[in-house]
Design a protein around this motif. Sequence first.
Motif, PDB file in Angstrom:
ATOM      1  N   TYR A  84      39.864  34.368  46.653  1.00  0.00           N
ATOM      2  CA  TYR A  84      40.389  35.570  45.991  1.00  0.00           C
ATOM      3  C   TYR A  84      40.473  36.713  46.991  1.00  0.00           C
ATOM      4  CZ  TYR A  84      39.416  33.183  41.625  1.00  0.00           C
ATOM      5  OH  TYR A  84      39.414  32.284  40.603  1.00  0.00           O
ATOM      6  N   GLU A  85      41.369  37.676  46.734  1.00  0.00           N
ATOM      7  CA  GLU A  85      41.500  38.836  47.600  1.00  0.00           C
ATOM      8  C   GLU A  85      41.693  40.092  46.772  1.00  0.00           C
ATOM      9  OE1 GLU A  85      44.981  38.546  50.088  1.00  0.00           O
ATOM     10  OE2 GLU A  85      46.283  38.099  48.394  1.00  0.00           O
ATOM     11  N   GLY A  86      41.377  41.235  47.360  1.00  0.00           N
ATOM     12  CA  GLY A  86      41.557  42.524  46.696  1.00  0.00           C
ATOM     13  C   GLY A  86      40.666  43.565  47.329  1.00  0.00           C
ATOM     14  N   ALA A  87      41.087  44.826  47.227  1.00  0.00           N
ATOM     15  CA  ALA A  87      40.294  45.948  47.731  1.00  0.00           C
ATOM     16  C   ALA A  87      39.471  46.490  46.570  1.00  0.00           C
ATOM     17  CB  ALA A  87      41.211  47.023  48.288  1.00  0.00           C
ATOM     18  N   LEU A  88      38.169  46.297  46.619  1.00  0.00           N
ATOM     19  CA  LEU A  88      37.289  46.728  45.537  1.00  0.00           C
ATOM     20  C   LEU A  88      36.629  48.049  45.888  1.00  0.00           C
ATOM     21  CD1 LEU A  88      35.588  43.337  44.640  1.00  0.00           C
ATOM     22  CD2 LEU A  88      37.616  44.375  43.628  1.00  0.00           C
ATOM     23  N   GLU A  89      37.060  49.110  45.218  1.00  0.00           N
ATOM     24  CA  GLU A  89      36.468  50.424  45.425  1.00  0.00           C
ATOM     25  C   GLU A  89      35.880  50.979  44.141  1.00  0.00           C
ATOM     26  OE1 GLU A  89      39.389  52.871  47.335  1.00  0.00           O
ATOM     27  OE2 GLU A  89      39.669  51.428  48.961  1.00  0.00           O
ATOM     28  N   THR A  90      36.416  50.549  42.990  1.00  0.00           N
ATOM     29  CA  THR A  90      35.920  50.986  41.681  1.00  0.00           C
ATOM     30  C   THR A  90      35.737  49.760  40.794  1.00  0.00           C
ATOM     31  OG1 THR A  90      38.078  51.235  40.606  1.00  0.00           O
ATOM     32  CG2 THR A  90      37.281  53.114  41.898  1.00  0.00           C
ATOM     33  N   PRO A  91      34.958  49.859  39.717  1.00  0.00           N
ATOM     34  CA  PRO A  91      34.757  48.717  38.825  1.00  0.00           C
ATOM     35  C   PRO A  91      36.034  48.204  38.162  1.00  0.00           C
ATOM     36  CG  PRO A  91      33.057  50.359  38.459  1.00  0.00           C
ATOM     37  CD  PRO A  91      34.076  50.976  39.372  1.00  0.00           C
ATOM     38  N   SER A  92      37.079  49.031  38.110  1.00  0.00           N
ATOM     39  CA  SER A  92      38.329  48.582  37.481  1.00  0.00           C
ATOM     40  C   SER A  92      39.237  47.839  38.457  1.00  0.00           C
ATOM     41  CB  SER A  92      39.075  49.775  36.872  1.00  0.00           C
ATOM     42  OG  SER A  92      39.402  50.707  37.878  1.00  0.00           O
ATOM     43  N   ASP A  93      38.893  47.821  39.750  1.00  0.00           N
ATOM     44  CA  ASP A  93      39.680  47.058  40.717  1.00  0.00           C
ATOM     45  C   ASP A  93      39.458  45.568  40.488  1.00  0.00           C
ATOM     46  OD1 ASP A  93      40.637  49.381  41.899  1.00  0.00           O
ATOM     47  OD2 ASP A  93      39.035  49.436  43.394  1.00  0.00           O
ATOM     48  N   ALA A  94      40.437  44.753  40.880  1.00  0.00           N
ATOM     49  CA  ALA A  94      40.368  43.316  40.583  1.00  0.00           C
ATOM     50  C   ALA A  94      40.578  42.462  41.829  1.00  0.00           C
ATOM     51  CB  ALA A  94      41.413  42.959  39.533  1.00  0.00           C
ATOM     52  N   CYS A  95      40.071  41.248  41.753  1.00  0.00           N
ATOM     53  CA  CYS A  95      40.291  40.232  42.776  1.00  0.00           C
ATOM     54  C   CYS A  95      41.355  39.272  42.251  1.00  0.00           C
ATOM     55  CB  CYS A  95      39.009  39.459  43.055  1.00  0.00           C
ATOM     56  SG  CYS A  95      37.693  40.466  43.780  1.00  0.00           S
TER      57      CYS A  95
END
Length: 138
Positions: A84-95
Amino acid sequence: ALNNAGTACECAAGYSGDLSEEGAACTPCSVGSFQSERGAGECSACPIAATTASVGATSADQCACPTNAKLNAAGVACVCMAGYEGALETPSDACAPCGEGRYKPTNSSDACDGCWRGASTPFPRRHQHGGLRVPRAF
């Protein structure tokens, strides 16, 4: 609650506030924070991109990363799991799953890598090179 000496009130775990002032009150830790100790301490923030299910959390164990994410090795931020990939900065961000022809072998904040030329993955979310298919040459 009374302190251990029984001489003054103090906030319970999951709450913050300084009760030394008249009329002061304890307030529950907000969503995304916790307080594991009794007393006048401030609530601590959950790791980056993690949150709690409700107010008044009493432990860092109540902080949860988004779906398909885990805490990094240092325990200070959520990162996307292998595949999985994604930029996680807040709890609403997703992978998001690695797309076809892409893979990511480790839990990290890295983007998925592309397969080498002529190879592909049989389906999204590949974790490693071992899932790559190379077309047959005739």
